[in-house]
Design a protein around this motif. Structure first.
Motif, mmCIF file in Angstrom:
data_model
loop_
_atom_site.group_PDB
_atom_site.id
_atom_site.type_symbol
_atom_site.label_atom_id
_atom_site.label_comp_id
_atom_site.label_asym_id
_atom_site.label_seq_id
_atom_site.Cartn_x
_atom_site.Cartn_y
_atom_site.Cartn_z
ATOM 1 N N SER A 13 0.817 -1.211 0.000
ATOM 2 C CA SER A 13 0.000 0.000 0.000
ATOM 3 C C SER A 13 0.852 1.262 0.000
ATOM 4 O O SER A 13 0.338 2.344 0.217
ATOM 5 C CB SER A 13 -0.907 0.009 1.233
ATOM 6 O OG SER A 13 -0.102 0.105 2.392
ATOM 7 N N PHE A 15 2.525 4.391 -1.301
ATOM 8 C CA PHE A 15 2.130 5.220 -2.443
ATOM 9 C C PHE A 15 3.294 5.500 -3.381
ATOM 10 O O PHE A 15 3.111 6.099 -4.425
ATOM 11 C CB PHE A 15 1.468 6.518 -1.981
ATOM 12 C CG PHE A 15 2.266 7.289 -0.956
ATOM 13 C CD1 PHE A 15 1.867 7.318 0.366
ATOM 14 C CD2 PHE A 15 3.399 7.984 -1.333
ATOM 15 C CE1 PHE A 15 2.592 8.042 1.300
ATOM 16 C CE2 PHE A 15 4.117 8.699 -0.402
ATOM 17 C CZ PHE A 15 3.728 8.716 0.929
ATOM 18 N N LEU A 16 4.513 5.099 -2.999
ATOM 19 C CA LEU A 16 5.626 5.290 -3.914
ATOM 20 C C LEU A 16 5.788 4.114 -4.865
ATOM 21 O O LEU A 16 6.575 4.183 -5.809
ATOM 22 C CB LEU A 16 6.928 5.504 -3.139
ATOM 23 C CG LEU A 16 7.067 6.867 -2.476
ATOM 24 C CD1 LEU A 16 8.367 6.938 -1.689
ATOM 25 C CD2 LEU A 16 7.039 7.973 -3.509
ATOM 26 N N PRO A 18 4.302 1.740 -7.689
ATOM 27 C CA PRO A 18 3.208 1.740 -8.647
ATOM 28 C C PRO A 18 2.430 0.431 -8.657
ATOM 29 O O PRO A 18 2.962 -0.614 -8.275
ATOM 30 C CB PRO A 18 3.929 1.946 -9.987
ATOM 31 C CG PRO A 18 5.294 1.440 -9.766
ATOM 32 C CD PRO A 18 5.627 1.699 -8.330
ATOM 33 N N ASN A 19 1.193 0.505 -9.086
ATOM 34 C CA ASN A 19 0.390 -0.705 -9.266
ATOM 35 C C ASN A 19 -0.196 -0.710 -10.678
ATOM 36 O O ASN A 19 0.331 -0.028 -11.575
ATOM 37 C CB ASN A 19 -0.689 -0.804 -8.181
ATOM 38 C CG ASN A 19 -1.589 0.416 -8.161
ATOM 39 O OD1 ASN A 19 -1.650 1.150 -9.132
ATOM 40 N ND2 ASN A 19 -2.285 0.635 -7.057
ATOM 41 N N THR A 21 -2.546 0.767 -11.969
ATOM 42 C CA THR A 21 -2.947 2.085 -12.474
ATOM 43 C C THR A 21 -1.928 2.616 -13.464
ATOM 44 O O THR A 21 -2.272 3.315 -14.414
ATOM 45 C CB THR A 21 -3.061 3.063 -11.293
ATOM 46 O OG1 THR A 21 -3.687 2.386 -10.215
ATOM 47 C CG2 THR A 21 -3.854 4.275 -11.677
ATOM 48 N N PHE A 22 -0.657 2.262 -13.218
ATOM 49 C CA PHE A 22 0.450 2.727 -14.061
ATOM 50 C C PHE A 22 0.144 2.501 -15.539
ATOM 51 O O PHE A 22 0.291 3.397 -16.361
ATOM 52 C CB PHE A 22 1.718 1.971 -13.645
ATOM 53 C CG PHE A 22 2.909 2.280 -14.485
ATOM 54 C CD1 PHE A 22 3.691 3.390 -14.238
ATOM 55 C CD2 PHE A 22 3.259 1.437 -15.527
ATOM 56 C CE1 PHE A 22 4.791 3.661 -15.021
ATOM 57 C CE2 PHE A 22 4.352 1.708 -16.307
ATOM 58 C CZ PHE A 22 5.128 2.815 -16.053
#
Lengths: 181, 265
Positions: A13, A15-16, A18-19, A21-22
């Motif tokens: 989790s 935020f640095l 990426p998941n 969404t990238f």
């Protein structure tokens, strides 16, 4: 915090990191760049170029009109100057002609006057001579006839007759000159 | 800062940062709020672009630009100038990329300023640039483009040669620099906008009767930050392209001076 498990849990989790969404973002942005680059930016570039061209052309026309106006003005000024020169020349000519005419007329008048005076003089002289001649002829006979009648003496002698006439005329001359003076 | 505010005003709740509306599809997590905010920002940019385009095609002979067209022309002309200064000529790929980056990042940054918070948990229009997914994606696209451009300009050999220039011993640093470029691009943008979002959340904790003044001030400031970050991102991209193609012109000039004597013969 120190255990590996607790290190892994925040990572999922974090935020640095990426998941998925990238990939969605990558696709969305690439699509937007493509659409803008194909449909929006070229017409805008074209419009800017077209406007610059139009402005440049208008400037060229302006320059041309300006140079036209300048040349027309120069021509106008040259014509004005020519006209002024022409007018001055005509005035000068007229003045010269006038002066020439006046002097010529003056000369003519003087010659005419001189001629008339001369003519009058010669006429007078001729008249006088004629008068003298007729006097010479008539006064002599008249006088001798008259004198002959008075003195009763025939004055037939030619020499004496002419001598008497000459003396008479000389007296007449003397009396006329003294009377004139 | 938060401690100060916490001391001054009663807190109604904790601030949660980096939370997103997440949906898992096929084993991958998707931050749905980032994606829809991205779509909104991109849609606005495209809409503005199409409005400008429509005005252009409607009166092609009328050279008086509309307001939207002026907005675009200002940015397009500025970017074209930058690209021309750094790359020698307006590249048909670099200029549109930089223009798109500027407009998209600007709109994405400003989305956050819309007062669309449902509650502390859900902001309908968060800045998508406050999500590293977007900034990483932008940076990756840019850097791959830059590397491609460099290789196409100088050839693979010529491009790789610049890693050992001016001295071969600098190779690690040069490689590191190429890898740091995308990271700094992504994280600079992310950090600035993310911090702006945190500030807005903090201000949101202040009761509404007192929060309007700091809210107004911060949003104005945040607008400036958003503009500056968009400008910096686009400018750096152009500069990176310029650096990747640098040295090529000198090579060309060298070639031309070699050719000249041949032409003279």
């Amino acid at each position: 915090m120190a255990s590996p498990a607790s290190m892994i849990v925040p990572l999922s989790s974090n935020f640095l990191v990426p998941n998925g969404t990238f990939f969605a973002e990558l696709f969305a942005f690439a699509l937007m760049v493509y659409l803008l680059g194909k449909y929006v930016i070229p017409p805008i570039n074209n419009a800017m170029t077209a406007r610059q061209d139009a402005i440049r052309q208008q400037f060229a026309e302006l320059d041309e009109a300006k140079s036209d106006a300048e040349s027309a003005e120069a021509e106008f000024r040259a014509q004005i100057a020519d006209a002024r020169h022409e007018a001055a020349r005509i005035r000068e000519d007229a003045r010269e002609q006038g002066a020439a005419i006046i002097s010529e007329m003056k000369e003519q008048a003087q010659t005419e006057a001189a001629r008339i005076v001369e003519h009058a003089h010669s006429q007078i002289e001729a008249d006088r001579k004629a008068a003298v001649a007729s006097l010479r002829n008539e006064v002599g006979t008249l006088a001798t006839t008259l004198a002959g009648r008075i003195v009763g003496e025939a004055l037939e002698d030619e020499a004496r007759q002419s001598r008497v006439v000459d003396r008479f005329l000389a007296d007449l001359d003397a009396s006329s000159t003294s009377g004139a003076s | 800062m938060s401690a100060m505010i916490a001391g001054a005003v009663p807190l109604s709740g904790d601030i949660t940062i980096g939370d997103h509306v997440v949906r898992k599809i096929g084993g991958l997590s998707f931050n749905l709020d980032t994606i829809w905010a991205t779509l909104i920002a991109a849609g606005l940019v495209l809409l503005l672009g199409l409005i400008a385009r429509r005005a252009l095609t409607k009166h092609p002979d009328d050279h008086v630009p509309t307001k939207v067209q002026l907005l675009w022309e200002t940015i397009v002309a500025e970017v074209n100038t930058q690209v021309e200064d750094n790359l020698g000529k307006v590249q048909p790929y670099v200029a549109p990329l930089a223009i798109s980056l500027f407009f998209f990042i600007l709109f994405a940054n400003w989305l956050e300023l819309l007062p669309t918070e449902i509650n502390e948990k859900l902001h309908l229009t968060p800045a998508p640039t406050a999500d590293t997914n977007l900034t990483y994606a932008l940076a990756l696209l840019v850097m791959v483009s830059v590397w491609t451009y460099g290789i196409r300009q100088k050839g693979l050999k010529g491009y790789l040669k610049h890693f050992v220039e001016p001295f071969p011993v600098l190779l690690p640093l040069n490689v590191l620099e190429e890898l740091i470029k995308p990271l700094t691009l992504a994280l600079r943008l992310f950090g600035n906008i993310f911090a702006g979002g945190i500030m807005l959340s903090l201000i949101g904790l202040i009761p509404f009767y007192a929060s309007w003044a700091p809210n107004l001030l911060w949003k104005l400031f945040d607008m400036a930050i958003g503009g500056i970050q968009a400008f910096i991102f686009a400018l750096l991209v152009v500069l990176y392209f310029g650096m990747a193609g640098a040295g090529h012109e000198e090579h060309e000039e060298h070639d031309s001076t070699e050719k000249d004597p041949e032409l003279a013969h």
